[in-house]
Write a protein that holds these residues in place. Structure first.
Motif, PDB file in Angstrom:
ATOM      1  N   ASP A 187      49.604   2.518  22.031  1.00 47.34           N
ATOM      2  CA  ASP A 187      50.329   3.885  22.128  1.00 47.34           C
ATOM      3  C   ASP A 187      49.649   4.902  21.519  1.00 47.34           C
ATOM      4  O   ASP A 187      49.617   6.038  22.199  1.00 47.34           O
ATOM      5  N   ASP A 188      48.760   4.846  20.616  1.00 49.73           N
ATOM      6  CA  ASP A 188      48.011   5.800  19.999  1.00 49.73           C
ATOM      7  C   ASP A 188      46.915   6.328  20.857  1.00 49.73           C
ATOM      8  O   ASP A 188      46.822   7.384  20.981  1.00 49.73           O
ATOM      9  N   LEU A 189      46.261   5.325  21.457  1.00 49.42           N
ATOM     10  CA  LEU A 189      45.247   5.628  22.710  1.00 49.42           C
ATOM     11  C   LEU A 189      46.068   6.406  23.757  1.00 49.42           C
ATOM     12  O   LEU A 189      45.490   7.517  24.068  1.00 49.42           O
ATOM     13  N   LEU A 190      47.098   6.088  24.175  1.00 50.20           N
ATOM     14  CA  LEU A 190      47.619   6.575  25.321  1.00 50.20           C
ATOM     15  C   LEU A 190      48.144   8.163  25.092  1.00 50.20           C
ATOM     16  O   LEU A 190      47.983   8.800  25.964  1.00 50.20           O
ATOM     17  N   SER A 191      48.547   8.322  23.867  1.00 48.92           N
ATOM     18  CA  SER A 191      48.872   9.731  23.446  1.00 48.92           C
ATOM     19  C   SER A 191      47.871  10.659  23.050  1.00 48.92           C
ATOM     20  O   SER A 191      48.127  11.674  22.466  1.00 48.92           O
ATOM     21  N   ALA A 192      46.609  10.009  22.910  1.00 46.87           N
ATOM     22  CA  ALA A 192      45.456  11.038  22.669  1.00 46.87           C
ATOM     23  C   ALA A 192      44.736  11.303  23.933  1.00 46.87           C
ATOM     24  O   ALA A 192      44.822  10.719  24.970  1.00 46.87           O
ATOM     25  N   SER A 193      43.785  12.391  24.030  1.00 43.07           N
ATOM     26  CA  SER A 193      43.005  12.846  24.911  1.00 43.07           C
ATOM     27  C   SER A 193      41.794  12.628  25.013  1.00 43.07           C
ATOM     28  O   SER A 193      40.796  12.510  25.871  1.00 43.07           O
ATOM     29  N   GLY A 194      41.095  12.181  23.576  1.00 41.51           N
ATOM     30  CA  GLY A 194      39.700  11.768  23.286  1.00 41.51           C
ATOM     31  C   GLY A 194      39.444  10.876  22.174  1.00 41.51           C
ATOM     32  O   GLY A 194      40.421  10.856  21.313  1.00 41.51           O
ATOM     33  N   TYR A 195      38.471  10.109  21.912  1.00 43.35           N
ATOM     34  CA  TYR A 195      38.630   9.248  21.079  1.00 43.35           C
ATOM     35  C   TYR A 195      37.263   9.140  20.133  1.00 43.35           C
ATOM     36  O   TYR A 195      36.006   9.381  20.940  1.00 43.35           O
ATOM     37  N   LEU A 196      37.208   8.877  19.144  1.00 48.19           N
ATOM     38  CA  LEU A 196      35.975   8.587  18.325  1.00 48.19           C
ATOM     39  C   LEU A 196      36.344   7.132  17.414  1.00 48.19           C
ATOM     40  O   LEU A 196      37.295   6.923  16.929  1.00 48.19           O
ATOM     41  N   PHE A 197      35.494   6.187  17.944  1.00 48.30           N
ATOM     42  CA  PHE A 197      35.544   4.880  17.231  1.00 48.30           C
ATOM     43  C   PHE A 197      34.384   4.507  16.374  1.00 48.30           C
ATOM     44  O   PHE A 197      33.474   4.723  16.767  1.00 48.30           O
ATOM     45  N   ALA A 198      34.833   4.042  14.965  1.00 47.60           N
ATOM     46  CA  ALA A 198      33.745   3.885  14.099  1.00 47.60           C
ATOM     47  C   ALA A 198      33.986   2.488  13.555  1.00 47.60           C
ATOM     48  O   ALA A 198      34.826   2.224  13.180  1.00 47.60           O
ATOM     49  N   THR A 199      32.814   1.909  13.585  1.00 50.18           N
ATOM     50  CA  THR A 199      32.710   0.416  13.192  1.00 50.18           C
ATOM     51  C   THR A 199      31.595   0.002  12.555  1.00 50.18           C
ATOM     52  O   THR A 199      30.489   0.518  12.594  1.00 50.18           O
ATOM     53  N   PRO A 200      31.825  -0.984  11.393  1.00 53.15           N
ATOM     54  CA  PRO A 200      30.653  -1.449  10.878  1.00 53.15           C
ATOM     55  C   PRO A 200      29.955  -2.438  11.912  1.00 53.15           C
ATOM     56  O   PRO A 200      30.690  -2.911  12.838  1.00 53.15           O
ATOM     57  N   GLU A 201      28.745  -2.861  11.844  1.00 53.66           N
ATOM     58  CA  GLU A 201      28.097  -3.907  12.371  1.00 53.66           C
ATOM     59  C   GLU A 201      28.300  -5.184  11.192  1.00 53.66           C
ATOM     60  O   GLU A 201      27.561  -4.855  10.281  1.00 53.66           O
ATOM     61  N   ASN A 202      28.880  -6.184  11.838  1.00 54.37           N
ATOM     62  CA  ASN A 202      28.917  -7.346  10.662  1.00 54.37           C
ATOM     63  C   ASN A 202      28.598  -8.450  11.827  1.00 54.37           C
ATOM     64  O   ASN A 202      29.091  -8.792  12.814  1.00 54.37           O
ATOM     65  N   LEU A 203      27.633  -9.119  11.129  1.00 54.22           N
ATOM     66  CA  LEU A 203      27.438 -10.559  11.688  1.00 54.22           C
ATOM     67  C   LEU A 203      26.840 -10.233  13.297  1.00 54.22           C
ATOM     68  O   LEU A 203      27.212 -10.907  14.211  1.00 54.22           O
ATOM     69  N   GLY A 204      26.308  -9.165  13.426  1.00 52.81           N
ATOM     70  CA  GLY A 204      25.586  -8.992  14.693  1.00 52.81           C
ATOM     71  C   GLY A 204      26.799  -8.174  15.765  1.00 52.81           C
ATOM     72  O   GLY A 204      26.442  -8.580  16.809  1.00 52.81           O
ATOM     73  N   ALA A 205      27.837  -7.812  15.265  1.00 51.47           N
ATOM     74  CA  ALA A 205      28.925  -7.614  16.152  1.00 51.47           C
ATOM     75  C   ALA A 205      29.740  -6.394  15.422  1.00 51.47           C
ATOM     76  O   ALA A 205      29.686  -6.186  14.440  1.00 51.47           O
ATOM     77  N   MET A 206      30.641  -5.991  16.154  1.00 49.62           N
ATOM     78  CA  MET A 206      31.637  -4.978  15.487  1.00 49.62           C
ATOM     79  C   MET A 206      32.340  -5.567  14.705  1.00 49.62           C
ATOM     80  O   MET A 206      32.619  -6.964  14.850  1.00 49.62           O
ATOM     81  N   SER A 207      32.780  -4.970  13.687  1.00 52.00           N
ATOM     82  CA  SER A 207      33.540  -5.941  12.753  1.00 52.00           C
ATOM     83  C   SER A 207      35.002  -6.433  13.351  1.00 52.00           C
ATOM     84  O   SER A 207      35.586  -5.941  14.344  1.00 52.00           O
ATOM     85  N   GLY A 208      35.481  -7.782  12.750  1.00 51.16           N
ATOM     86  CA  GLY A 208      36.550  -8.189  13.251  1.00 51.16           C
ATOM     87  C   GLY A 208      37.836  -7.487  13.364  1.00 51.16           C
ATOM     88  O   GLY A 208      38.270  -7.549  14.391  1.00 51.16           O
ATOM     89  N   LEU A 209      38.176  -6.491  12.360  1.00 52.54           N
ATOM     90  CA  LEU A 209      39.173  -5.888  12.472  1.00 52.54           C
ATOM     91  C   LEU A 209      39.066  -4.762  13.700  1.00 52.54           C
ATOM     92  O   LEU A 209      40.043  -4.418  14.324  1.00 52.54           O
ATOM     93  N   MET A 210      38.143  -4.230  13.972  1.00 49.89           N
ATOM     94  CA  MET A 210      38.011  -3.241  15.255  1.00 49.89           C
ATOM     95  C   MET A 210      37.935  -4.053  16.282  1.00 49.89           C
ATOM     96  O   MET A 210      38.685  -3.693  17.238  1.00 49.89           O
ATOM     97  N   LYS A 211      37.494  -5.188  16.399  1.00 50.37           N
ATOM     98  CA  LYS A 211      37.704  -6.239  17.667  1.00 50.37           C
ATOM     99  C   LYS A 211      38.867  -6.509  17.943  1.00 50.37           C
ATOM    100  O   LYS A 211      39.404  -6.449  18.895  1.00 50.37           O
TER     101      LYS A 211
END
Ligand SMILES: Cc1cc2nc3c(=O)[nH]c(=O)nc-3n(C[C@H](O)[C@H](O)[C@H](O)COP(=O)(O)O)c2cc1C
Length: 163
Positions: A45-69
């Protein structure tokens, strides 16, 4: 009013500082509302109600962090085909690499048909040892400024209707 949504996860504070810097930059654009949400709280719902996005994540174990995923896993199908053409930027906070987290995020954004407004910004803290990796992070001012400029550019483009 258009809304820029900043979604981030952070374990040791680095990504949080980058997300906050981006939001500070975006706040300089008066015609855009900036919302900052942790990945845990954000959803489709947060995505749908916005017009643009900035996604910020750590790299953990060669991947985006688990909670971001987890945020992307929960949101991907509910938002599919409903975000087409919207702009986004990606910020990765890494110890020494960050490339694979950037690749993963770009792949998800491609699935959503989002448009990258800039190449992914990878900020490396240089943390290598377990102690350094687990320590609270202080992001260098130059990196925070780069992230602030990215947030400002994204919000300005949204405000002007460039995207
Ligand atoms: C479990 C774990 C795995 C990590 N794996 C990587 C990695 O694969 N590549 C890398 O560059 N940094 C890696 N790091 C370092 C983090 O990306 C770095 O410390 C970054 O500052 C984390 O962001 P945060 O401060 O927002 O939590 C790892 C850190 C942790 C805790």
């Amino acid at each position: 009013m258009k809304t820029l949504l900043v979604v981030y996860h952070s374990m040791t504070g680095g990504t949080r500082q980058l997300a906050q810097a981006a939001a500070r930059g975006a706040a300089t654009e008066p015609s855009v509302v900036t919302r900052v949400l942790t990945a845990k709280r954000a959803g489709p719902d947060d995505l749908l109600s916005a017009s643009g996005y900035l996604f910020a994540t750590p790299e953990n174990l060669g991947a985006m962090s688990g909670l971001m995923k987890d945020f992307f896993d929960r949101s991907y199908y509910p938002a599919l085909d409903r975000l087409n053409g919207r702009p986004y930027a990606a910020v990765i906070c890494a110890g020494s690499d960050g490339e694979n987290a950037a690749r993963q995020l770009a792949r998800i954004a491609t699935g959503w048909r989002l448009r990258a407004m800039a190449p992914p910004l990878i900020v490396r803290t240089g943390a290598q040892t377990p102690a350094a990796i687990l320590a609270p992070k202080t992001i260098a001012q130059a990196d925070r400024q780069t992230c602030q400029a990215l947030g400002a550019a994204l919000a300005a483009g949204l405000g002007m209707g460039m995207f």
